[in-house]
Design a protein around this motif. Structure first.
Motif, PDB file in Angstrom:
ATOM      1  N   SER A  25       0.816  -1.216   0.000  1.00 18.06           N
ATOM      2  CA  SER A  25       0.000   0.000   0.000  1.00 18.06           C
ATOM      3  C   SER A  25       0.847   1.261   0.000  1.00 18.06           C
ATOM      4  O   SER A  25       0.421   2.300  -0.475  1.00 18.06           O
ATOM      5  N   SER A  26       2.074   1.186   0.508  1.00 12.04           N
ATOM      6  CA  SER A  26       2.927   2.374   0.539  1.00 12.04           C
ATOM      7  C   SER A  26       3.427   2.771  -0.847  1.00 12.04           C
ATOM      8  O   SER A  26       3.890   3.882  -1.045  1.00 12.04           O
ATOM      9  N   THR A  27       3.330   1.871  -1.839  1.00 11.74           N
ATOM     10  CA  THR A  27       3.800   2.193  -3.184  1.00 11.74           C
ATOM     11  C   THR A  27       2.724   2.838  -4.036  1.00 11.74           C
ATOM     12  O   THR A  27       2.989   3.246  -5.156  1.00 11.74           O
ATOM     13  N   VAL A  28       1.516   2.939  -3.524  1.00 14.67           N
ATOM     14  CA  VAL A  28       0.398   3.450  -4.297  1.00 14.67           C
ATOM     15  C   VAL A  28       0.004   4.833  -3.803  1.00 14.67           C
ATOM     16  O   VAL A  28      -0.308   5.016  -2.632  1.00 14.67           O
ATOM     17  N   GLN A  29       0.034   5.807  -4.711  1.00 22.33           N
ATOM     18  CA  GLN A  29      -0.345   7.178  -4.359  1.00 22.33           C
ATOM     19  C   GLN A  29      -1.866   7.298  -4.283  1.00 22.33           C
ATOM     20  O   GLN A  29      -2.593   6.450  -4.795  1.00 22.33           O
ATOM     21  N   ASN A  30      -2.339   8.379  -3.666  1.00 21.30           N
ATOM     22  CA  ASN A  30      -3.780   8.583  -3.511  1.00 21.30           C
ATOM     23  C   ASN A  30      -4.523   8.717  -4.830  1.00 21.30           C
ATOM     24  O   ASN A  30      -5.700   8.401  -4.916  1.00 21.30           O
ATOM     25  N   ASP A  31      -3.863   9.207  -5.874  1.00 19.38           N
ATOM     26  CA  ASP A  31      -4.536   9.427  -7.143  1.00 19.38           C
ATOM     27  C   ASP A  31      -4.262   8.317  -8.163  1.00 19.38           C
ATOM     28  O   ASP A  31      -4.534   8.463  -9.338  1.00 19.38           O
ATOM     29  N   THR A  32      -3.757   7.186  -7.706  1.00 19.95           N
ATOM     30  CA  THR A  32      -3.402   6.087  -8.597  1.00 19.95           C
ATOM     31  C   THR A  32      -4.641   5.356  -9.095  1.00 19.95           C
ATOM     32  O   THR A  32      -5.550   5.063  -8.326  1.00 19.95           O
ATOM     33  N   TRP A  33      -4.643   5.036 -10.385  1.00 16.94           N
ATOM     34  CA  TRP A  33      -5.653   4.170 -10.966  1.00 16.94           C
ATOM     35  C   TRP A  33      -5.020   2.784 -11.034  1.00 16.94           C
ATOM     36  O   TRP A  33      -3.943   2.610 -11.584  1.00 16.94           O
ATOM     37  N   ILE A  34      -5.679   1.779 -10.513  1.00 21.39           N
ATOM     38  CA  ILE A  34      -5.112   0.438 -10.445  1.00 21.39           C
ATOM     39  C   ILE A  34      -5.806  -0.474 -11.457  1.00 21.39           C
ATOM     40  O   ILE A  34      -7.028  -0.548 -11.507  1.00 21.39           O
ATOM     41  N   PHE A  35      -4.980  -1.166 -12.239  1.00 22.76           N
ATOM     42  CA  PHE A  35      -5.458  -2.135 -13.220  1.00 22.76           C
ATOM     43  C   PHE A  35      -4.810  -3.472 -12.903  1.00 22.76           C
ATOM     44  O   PHE A  35      -3.674  -3.518 -12.437  1.00 22.76           O
ATOM     45  N   SER A  36      -5.526  -4.550 -13.182  1.00 25.87           N
ATOM     46  CA  SER A  36      -4.981  -5.864 -12.890  1.00 25.87           C
ATOM     47  C   SER A  36      -5.467  -6.871 -13.918  1.00 25.87           C
ATOM     48  O   SER A  36      -6.515  -6.685 -14.544  1.00 25.87           O
ATOM     49  N   THR A  37      -4.694  -7.925 -14.096  1.00 26.44           N
ATOM     50  CA  THR A  37      -5.092  -9.049 -14.932  1.00 26.44           C
ATOM     51  C   THR A  37      -5.103 -10.293 -14.045  1.00 26.44           C
ATOM     52  O   THR A  37      -4.151 -10.531 -13.314  1.00 26.44           O
ATOM     53  N   VAL A  38      -6.188 -11.038 -14.126  1.00 20.56           N
ATOM     54  CA  VAL A  38      -6.341 -12.245 -13.322  1.00 20.56           C
ATOM     55  C   VAL A  38      -6.819 -13.400 -14.212  1.00 20.56           C
ATOM     56  O   VAL A  38      -7.218 -13.178 -15.353  1.00 20.56           O
ATOM     57  N   ARG A  39      -6.780 -14.614 -13.679  1.00 25.17           N
ATOM     58  CA  ARG A  39      -7.152 -15.797 -14.467  1.00 25.17           C
ATOM     59  C   ARG A  39      -8.642 -15.881 -14.774  1.00 25.17           C
ATOM     60  O   ARG A  39      -9.037 -16.205 -15.876  1.00 25.17           O
ATOM     61  N   ASP A  40      -9.478 -15.623 -13.760  1.00 29.41           N
ATOM     62  CA  ASP A  40     -10.911 -15.805 -13.951  1.00 29.41           C
ATOM     63  C   ASP A  40     -11.692 -14.808 -13.097  1.00 29.41           C
ATOM     64  O   ASP A  40     -11.122 -14.056 -12.323  1.00 29.41           O
ATOM     65  N   ARG A  41     -13.012 -14.821 -13.261  1.00 26.17           N
ATOM     66  CA  ARG A  41     -13.866 -13.864 -12.546  1.00 26.17           C
ATOM     67  C   ARG A  41     -13.782 -14.027 -11.034  1.00 26.17           C
ATOM     68  O   ARG A  41     -13.841 -13.046 -10.302  1.00 26.17           O
ATOM     69  N   THR A  42     -13.656 -15.264 -10.569  1.00 27.98           N
ATOM     70  CA  THR A  42     -13.568 -15.507  -9.128  1.00 27.98           C
ATOM     71  C   THR A  42     -12.335 -14.814  -8.560  1.00 27.98           C
ATOM     72  O   THR A  42     -12.414 -14.116  -7.543  1.00 27.98           O
ATOM     73  N   GLU A  43     -11.194 -15.000  -9.200  1.00 26.40           N
ATOM     74  CA  GLU A  43      -9.977 -14.333  -8.743  1.00 26.40           C
ATOM     75  C   GLU A  43     -10.138 -12.815  -8.851  1.00 26.40           C
ATOM     76  O   GLU A  43      -9.671 -12.070  -7.991  1.00 26.40           O
ATOM     77  N   GLY A  44     -10.842 -12.358  -9.883  1.00 29.18           N
ATOM     78  CA  GLY A  44     -11.091 -10.927 -10.042  1.00 29.18           C
ATOM     79  C   GLY A  44     -11.868 -10.341  -8.878  1.00 29.18           C
ATOM     80  O   GLY A  44     -11.559  -9.246  -8.395  1.00 29.18           O
TER      81      GLY A  44
END
Length: 119
Positions: A25-44
């Motif tokens: 959490s310390s690496t993420v600024q307050n105005d950061t937009w976070i994107f992620s790629t996961v295997r399936d909807r459950t993991e999402g």
């Protein structure tokens, strides 16, 4: 499915983070937009819940792309989702579609996902 249009911000250098693992959490600024790629909807859903619990604001989640949905709707629909998020113009979307179609061929023929029979 789990995305919304990102509002334009006034910052000259907004931070966008694409992650495959949970960031500290310390690496993420307050105005950061976070994107992620996961295997399936459950993991999402697990990642989305973790992000909201960790950062407290669901609007910081730009998009969680799952490979299950990618297989179902295809690359062009995923690109359109990103285009909607970032308010991209149609010529930009066309360029992205062309780029990713070419990249996909290169990835399959020459990368780690190349057929073992062609190595």
């Amino acid at each position: 499915k789990s995305f919304h249009k990102m509002e334009r911000r006034n910052e000259s250098n907004p931070q966008v983070m694409k992650m495959h693992v949970m960031p500290k959490s310390s690496t993420v600024q307050n105005d950061t937009w976070i994107f992620s790629t996961v295997r399936d909807r459950t993991e999402g859903e697990i990642v989305k819940t973790w992000l909201v619990e960790t950062y407290g604001r669901p609007e910081r989640i730009g998009y969680i792309q799952d490979l299950e949905t990618l297989r179902e709707i295809g690359l062009e629909e995923i690109i359109q989702k990103y285009a909607d998020i970032f308010s991209l113009e149609s010529f930009m979307v066309d360029a992205m579609i062309e780029y990713f179609h070419l990249w996909d061929k290169l990835r399959i023929c020459c990368g780690k996902q190349m057929s073992k029979y062609w190595r």
